[in-house]
Design an enzyme around this catalytic site. Structure first.
Site, PDB file in Angstrom:
ATOM      1  N   ASP A 106      62.848  14.005  26.135  1.00 49.09           N
ATOM      2  CA  ASP A 106      63.876  13.739  27.144  1.00 49.09           C
ATOM      3  C   ASP A 106      64.493  12.351  26.946  1.00 49.09           C
ATOM      4  O   ASP A 106      63.872  11.450  26.391  1.00 49.09           O
ATOM      5  CB  ASP A 106      63.252  13.849  28.541  1.00 49.09           C
ATOM      6  CG  ASP A 106      64.311  13.961  29.633  1.00 49.09           C
ATOM      7  OD1 ASP A 106      65.406  14.477  29.349  1.00 49.09           O
ATOM      8  OD2 ASP A 106      64.039  13.522  30.762  1.00 49.09           O
ATOM      9  N   HIS A 155      71.975  13.828  21.403  1.00 52.33           N
ATOM     10  CA  HIS A 155      71.258  15.003  20.890  1.00 52.33           C
ATOM     11  C   HIS A 155      71.159  14.949  19.369  1.00 52.33           C
ATOM     12  O   HIS A 155      70.146  15.325  18.795  1.00 52.33           O
ATOM     13  CB  HIS A 155      71.952  16.286  21.352  1.00 52.33           C
ATOM     14  CG  HIS A 155      71.951  16.448  22.852  1.00 52.33           C
ATOM     15  ND1 HIS A 155      70.815  16.241  23.604  1.00 52.33           N
ATOM     16  CD2 HIS A 155      72.937  16.775  23.730  1.00 52.33           C
ATOM     17  CE1 HIS A 155      71.110  16.444  24.891  1.00 52.33           C
ATOM     18  NE2 HIS A 155      72.384  16.765  24.988  1.00 52.33           N
ATOM     19  N   ARG A 211      73.982  23.212  32.234  1.00 50.83           N
ATOM     20  CA  ARG A 211      74.796  22.072  31.757  1.00 50.83           C
ATOM     21  C   ARG A 211      76.200  22.546  31.390  1.00 50.83           C
ATOM     22  O   ARG A 211      76.426  23.754  31.210  1.00 50.83           O
ATOM     23  CB  ARG A 211      74.108  21.443  30.549  1.00 50.83           C
ATOM     24  CG  ARG A 211      72.768  20.854  30.941  1.00 50.83           C
ATOM     25  CD  ARG A 211      72.125  20.110  29.805  1.00 50.83           C
ATOM     26  NE  ARG A 211      70.877  19.533  30.267  1.00 50.83           N
ATOM     27  CZ  ARG A 211      70.279  18.498  29.730  1.00 50.83           C
ATOM     28  NH1 ARG A 211      70.819  17.909  28.681  1.00 50.83           N
ATOM     29  NH2 ARG A 211      69.144  18.040  30.220  1.00 50.83           N
ATOM     30  N   LEU A 222      50.913  21.881   9.196  1.00 51.30           N
ATOM     31  CA  LEU A 222      51.230  21.679  10.621  1.00 51.30           C
ATOM     32  C   LEU A 222      51.908  22.944  11.142  1.00 51.30           C
ATOM     33  O   LEU A 222      52.733  23.538  10.446  1.00 51.30           O
ATOM     34  CB  LEU A 222      52.190  20.479  10.759  1.00 51.30           C
ATOM     35  CG  LEU A 222      52.802  20.209  12.135  1.00 51.30           C
ATOM     36  CD1 LEU A 222      51.708  19.792  13.123  1.00 51.30           C
ATOM     37  CD2 LEU A 222      53.852  19.096  12.045  1.00 51.30           C
ATOM     38  N   ARG A 267      57.732  14.340  35.280  1.00 49.53           N
ATOM     39  CA  ARG A 267      57.615  15.730  35.735  1.00 49.53           C
ATOM     40  C   ARG A 267      57.550  16.623  34.503  1.00 49.53           C
ATOM     41  O   ARG A 267      57.864  16.201  33.392  1.00 49.53           O
ATOM     42  CB  ARG A 267      58.801  16.108  36.624  1.00 49.53           C
ATOM     43  CG  ARG A 267      60.163  15.863  35.989  1.00 49.53           C
ATOM     44  CD  ARG A 267      61.315  16.318  36.911  1.00 49.53           C
ATOM     45  NE  ARG A 267      62.598  15.913  36.379  1.00 49.53           N
ATOM     46  CZ  ARG A 267      63.353  14.926  36.890  1.00 49.53           C
ATOM     47  NH1 ARG A 267      62.953  14.254  37.954  1.00 49.53           N
ATOM     48  NH2 ARG A 267      64.512  14.624  36.338  1.00 49.53           N
TER      49      ARG A 267
HETATM   50  C1  IPE Z   1      63.492  19.058  30.070  1.00 47.82           C
HETATM   51  O1  IPE Z   1      64.410  18.029  30.241  1.00 47.82           O
HETATM   52  C2  IPE Z   1      63.959  20.020  29.021  1.00 47.82           C
HETATM   53  C3  IPE Z   1      63.943  19.518  27.651  1.00 47.82           C
HETATM   54  C4  IPE Z   1      63.520  18.355  27.250  1.00 47.82           C
HETATM   55  C5  IPE Z   1      64.439  20.457  26.662  1.00 47.82           C
HETATM   56  P1  IPE Z   1      65.569  18.105  31.352  1.00 47.82           P
HETATM   57  O2  IPE Z   1      66.361  16.866  31.168  1.00 47.82           O
HETATM   58  O3  IPE Z   1      66.285  19.389  31.246  1.00 47.82           O
HETATM   59  O4  IPE Z   1      64.751  18.089  32.694  1.00 47.82           O
HETATM   60  P2  IPE Z   1      65.166  17.582  34.156  1.00 47.82           P
HETATM   61  O5  IPE Z   1      66.501  18.212  34.466  1.00 47.82           O
HETATM   62  O6  IPE Z   1      65.258  16.095  34.111  1.00 47.82           O
HETATM   63  O7  IPE Z   1      64.057  18.043  35.043  1.00 47.82           O
HETATM   64  C1  IPE Z   2      66.727  16.035  26.428  1.00 50.97           C
HETATM   65  O1  IPE Z   2      67.608  15.011  26.720  1.00 50.97           O
HETATM   66  C2  IPE Z   2      67.371  17.121  25.596  1.00 50.97           C
HETATM   67  C3  IPE Z   2      67.597  18.378  26.323  1.00 50.97           C
HETATM   68  C4  IPE Z   2      67.272  18.618  27.554  1.00 50.97           C
HETATM   69  C5  IPE Z   2      68.267  19.434  25.598  1.00 50.97           C
HETATM   70  P1  IPE Z   2      68.595  15.070  27.960  1.00 50.97           P
HETATM   71  O2  IPE Z   2      69.872  15.686  27.501  1.00 50.97           O
HETATM   72  O3  IPE Z   2      67.964  15.728  29.119  1.00 50.97           O
HETATM   73  O4  IPE Z   2      68.824  13.545  28.237  1.00 50.97           O
HETATM   74  P2  IPE Z   2      68.907  12.835  29.657  1.00 50.97           P
HETATM   75  O5  IPE Z   2      67.650  13.185  30.391  1.00 50.97           O
HETATM   76  O6  IPE Z   2      70.128  13.367  30.342  1.00 50.97           O
HETATM   77  O7  IPE Z   2      68.997  11.387  29.323  1.00 50.97           O
HETATM   78 MG    MG Z   3      66.871  15.060  30.668  1.00 54.53          MG
END
Ligand code: IPE
Ligand code: IPE
Ligand code: MG
Length: 243
Positions: free
Chosen positions: A20, A37, A71, A131, A194
């Protein structure tokens, strides 16, 4: 180099990572979230080598959740495009490095070309022994548990399963992770504390480590720090420590 055994001599077999913080990493640099990303995908390449060198045999990475469809379409499209790109371009390198790749999540929600690339990847890397990497794609723990319950209900309705004989092991065999050990350690980068619907069943006794570092900056040192933290934990599984 950190040790892979905990103080009871038990191996750290399976690390799972909630990757994340990509979007915020990009926003802080005045870049579009998509750049986060892209950088996050490079982080995955880096971390695979570190996991192999730490002799950890299983790695599971949360790439796209069943809730991430909420999203904007443009971001979802970019994430699926990145998936296509890496599935197409990294297969031979992964085969060469002995990395076996598998997937968990609901495949019925994915485009057919992505599904084809996933199957190709699974087939091509099936003999890898260095792995086992499992990519959670269109994955949500609640969705996974409901799909397992549905399959079991159908077995009961068909007369193939007697409901009173169902136990935890039998239930777990119907989860997407049936071929994997439970995760010992779940790491979440990006500062949130979380699970966001990740491995709810399998992570029941996982040690959780939350790091502020955004995923694109996650380094080998961060992984080693999380592994060291894991070794400091006392895993009691509801019992009491005897020594
Ligand atoms: C969890 O991250 C999903 C992934 C890392 C793929 P999110 O960014 O989607 O989670 P929330 O919305 O903060 O709970
Ligand atoms: C995790 O990074 C990647 C995915 C959930 C696909 P985020 O895109 O959730 O990044 P933040 O949490 O918005 O910074
Ligand atoms: Mg996120």
């Amino acid at each position: 180099m950190v040790a892979v055994c905990d103080h009871d001599g038990r191996l750290l077999r399976h690390v799972a990572i909630i990757m994340d913080g990509n979007g915020r990493w990009a926003s802080q640099r005045s870049l579009p979230r998509e750049e986060g990303h892209r950088a996050g995908a490079e982080s995955v390449r880096r971390i695979l080598q570190a996991v192999i060198e730490l002799s950890i045999p299983y790695l599971t990475i949360f790439a796209f959740s069943s809730e991430n469809w909420r999203r904007p379409g443009r971001e979802v499209g970019h994430l699926m495009g990145l998936m296509r790109y890496h599935l197409s371009n990294e297969r031979d390198e992964l085969v060469g490095r002995g990395i076996r790749v598998g997937f968990i999540g609901d495949r019925s929600g994915l485009d057919s070309d992505v599904l084809g690339l996933m199957s190709d990847m699974e087939r091509a890397t099936a003999d890898g022994t260095a792995l086992t990497v499992t990519v959670a794609l269109n994955y949500g723990a609640r969705d996974e548990i409901v799909r397992a319950a549905r399959a079991l209900a159908m077995d009961c309705a068909a007369g193939d399963l007697e409901p009173s004989t169902l136990d935890e092991e039998g239930f777990a065999r119907h989860l997407d992770t049936s071929a994997l050990p439970d995760p010992d350690l779940i790491i979440r980068t990006g500062g949130e504390q979380r699970l966001s619907n990740f491995l709810a069943w399998q992570g029941a006794y996982a040690e959780l480590v939350f790091l502020d570092v955004p995923w694109p900056e996650f380094s080998r040192d961060d992984l080693e720090a999380a592994v060291s933290e894991f070794h400091r934990r006392d895993r009691r599984y509801g019992a009491v420590t005897t020594s």
